[in-house]
Design a protein around this motif. Structure first.
Motif, PDB file in Angstrom:
ATOM      1  N   MET A   1       0.856  -1.174   0.000  1.00  0.00           N
ATOM      2  CA  MET A   1       0.000   0.000   0.000  1.00  0.00           C
ATOM      3  C   MET A   1       0.895   1.227   0.000  1.00  0.00           C
ATOM      4  N   SER A   2       0.510   2.222  -0.750  1.00  0.00           N
ATOM      5  CA  SER A   2       1.332   3.429  -0.853  1.00  0.00           C
ATOM      6  C   SER A   2       1.201   4.285   0.396  1.00  0.00           C
ATOM      7  N   ASN A   3       1.987   5.351   0.443  1.00  0.00           N
ATOM      8  CA  ASN A   3       1.981   6.244   1.606  1.00  0.00           C
ATOM      9  C   ASN A   3       0.972   7.374   1.470  1.00  0.00           C
ATOM     10  N   GLU A   4      -0.010   7.228   0.593  1.00  0.00           N
ATOM     11  CA  GLU A   4      -1.019   8.266   0.428  1.00  0.00           C
ATOM     12  C   GLU A   4      -1.834   8.398   1.710  1.00  0.00           C
ATOM     13  N   SER A   5      -2.475   9.544   1.890  1.00  0.00           N
ATOM     14  CA  SER A   5      -3.272   9.732   3.094  1.00  0.00           C
ATOM     15  C   SER A   5      -4.460   8.781   3.067  1.00  0.00           C
ATOM     16  N   ARG A   6      -4.876   8.405   4.226  1.00  0.00           N
ATOM     17  CA  ARG A   6      -5.971   7.444   4.340  1.00  0.00           C
ATOM     18  C   ARG A   6      -7.106   8.089   5.102  1.00  0.00           C
ATOM     19  N   LEU A   7      -8.311   7.757   4.716  1.00  0.00           N
ATOM     20  CA  LEU A   7      -9.515   8.241   5.375  1.00  0.00           C
ATOM     21  C   LEU A   7     -10.273   7.047   5.925  1.00  0.00           C
ATOM     22  N   GLN A   8     -11.033   7.281   6.965  1.00  0.00           N
ATOM     23  CA  GLN A   8     -11.851   6.210   7.520  1.00  0.00           C
ATOM     24  C   GLN A   8     -13.218   6.255   6.876  1.00  0.00           C
ATOM     25  N   LEU A   9     -13.727   5.096   6.518  1.00  0.00           N
ATOM     26  CA  LEU A   9     -15.033   4.970   5.901  1.00  0.00           C
ATOM     27  C   LEU A   9     -15.906   4.119   6.816  1.00  0.00           C
ATOM     28  N   ASN A  10     -16.961   4.685   7.310  1.00  0.00           N
ATOM     29  CA  ASN A  10     -17.879   3.952   8.178  1.00  0.00           C
ATOM     30  C   ASN A  10     -19.134   3.614   7.397  1.00  0.00           C
ATOM     31  N   VAL A  11     -19.389   2.336   7.246  1.00  0.00           N
ATOM     32  CA  VAL A  11     -20.558   1.884   6.497  1.00  0.00           C
ATOM     33  C   VAL A  11     -21.256   0.764   7.247  1.00  0.00           C
ATOM     34  N   ARG A  12     -22.518   0.617   6.947  1.00  0.00           N
ATOM     35  CA  ARG A  12     -23.279  -0.499   7.500  1.00  0.00           C
ATOM     36  C   ARG A  12     -23.508  -1.501   6.382  1.00  0.00           C
ATOM     37  N   VAL A  13     -23.131  -2.737   6.636  1.00  0.00           N
ATOM     38  CA  VAL A  13     -23.339  -3.802   5.667  1.00  0.00           C
ATOM     39  C   VAL A  13     -23.944  -4.996   6.392  1.00  0.00           C
ATOM     40  N   SER A  14     -24.497  -5.887   5.615  1.00  0.00           N
ATOM     41  CA  SER A  14     -25.151  -7.048   6.217  1.00  0.00           C
ATOM     42  C   SER A  14     -24.123  -8.005   6.814  1.00  0.00           C
ATOM     43  N   ALA A  15     -24.588  -8.844   7.692  1.00  0.00           N
ATOM     44  CA  ALA A  15     -23.718  -9.853   8.297  1.00  0.00           C
ATOM     45  C   ALA A  15     -23.173 -10.789   7.221  1.00  0.00           C
ATOM     46  N   GLU A  16     -23.958 -11.067   6.206  1.00  0.00           N
ATOM     47  CA  GLU A  16     -23.518 -11.930   5.106  1.00  0.00           C
ATOM     48  C   GLU A  16     -22.357 -11.280   4.345  1.00  0.00           C
ATOM     49  N   THR A  17     -22.428  -9.974   4.138  1.00  0.00           N
ATOM     50  CA  THR A  17     -21.351  -9.264   3.456  1.00  0.00           C
ATOM     51  C   THR A  17     -20.064  -9.324   4.270  1.00  0.00           C
ATOM     52  N   ILE A  18     -20.165  -9.176   5.575  1.00  0.00           N
ATOM     53  CA  ILE A  18     -18.994  -9.278   6.446  1.00  0.00           C
ATOM     54  C   ILE A  18     -18.400 -10.680   6.382  1.00  0.00           C
ATOM     55  N   LYS A  19     -19.269 -11.679   6.360  1.00  0.00           N
ATOM     56  CA  LYS A  19     -18.794 -13.062   6.257  1.00  0.00           C
ATOM     57  C   LYS A  19     -18.040 -13.260   4.939  1.00  0.00           C
ATOM     58  N   GLN A  20     -18.576 -12.714   3.870  1.00  0.00           N
ATOM     59  CA  GLN A  20     -17.924 -12.834   2.566  1.00  0.00           C
ATOM     60  C   GLN A  20     -16.579 -12.111   2.570  1.00  0.00           C
ATOM     61  N   LEU A  21     -16.540 -10.919   3.154  1.00  0.00           N
ATOM     62  CA  LEU A  21     -15.285 -10.179   3.238  1.00  0.00           C
ATOM     63  C   LEU A  21     -14.255 -10.955   4.044  1.00  0.00           C
ATOM     64  N   ASP A  22     -14.666 -11.547   5.151  1.00  0.00           N
ATOM     65  CA  ASP A  22     -13.745 -12.353   5.950  1.00  0.00           C
ATOM     66  C   ASP A  22     -13.182 -13.515   5.132  1.00  0.00           C
ATOM     67  N   GLU A  23     -14.025 -14.151   4.323  1.00  0.00           N
ATOM     68  CA  GLU A  23     -13.568 -15.251   3.473  1.00  0.00           C
ATOM     69  C   GLU A  23     -12.560 -14.758   2.429  1.00  0.00           C
TER      70      GLU A  23
END
Length: 63
Positions: free
Chosen positions: A1-23
């Motif tokens: 990952m580059s040294n560019e500035s980073r921002l925090q993104l707060n979003v609400r997603v379904s539990a299924e989406t989180i499970k998929q992201l974890d996979e």
């Protein structure tokens, strides 16, 4: 990952989406040699790849 500035993104997603992201994160972790893989890095990679595909499709439509 580059040294560019980073921002925090707060979003609400379904539990299924989180499970998929974890996979996906687990898959990246098992198949890359960069050390620890973080969810933010995986999301960045997916978004960048999707954006490249979108731009390619848009340029093809304009021809």
């Amino acid at each position: 990952m580059s040294n560019e500035s980073r921002l925090q993104l707060n979003v609400r997603v379904s539990a299924e989406t989180i499970k998929q992201l974890d996979e996906i994160v687990d898959y990246y972790q098992e198949n890359t040699k960069v050390g620890r893989v973080y969810k933010g890095d995986v999301l960045t990679d997916i978004i960048e790849k999707s954006h490249q595909i979108m731009l390619k499709q848009k340029s093809m439509k304009q021809k």
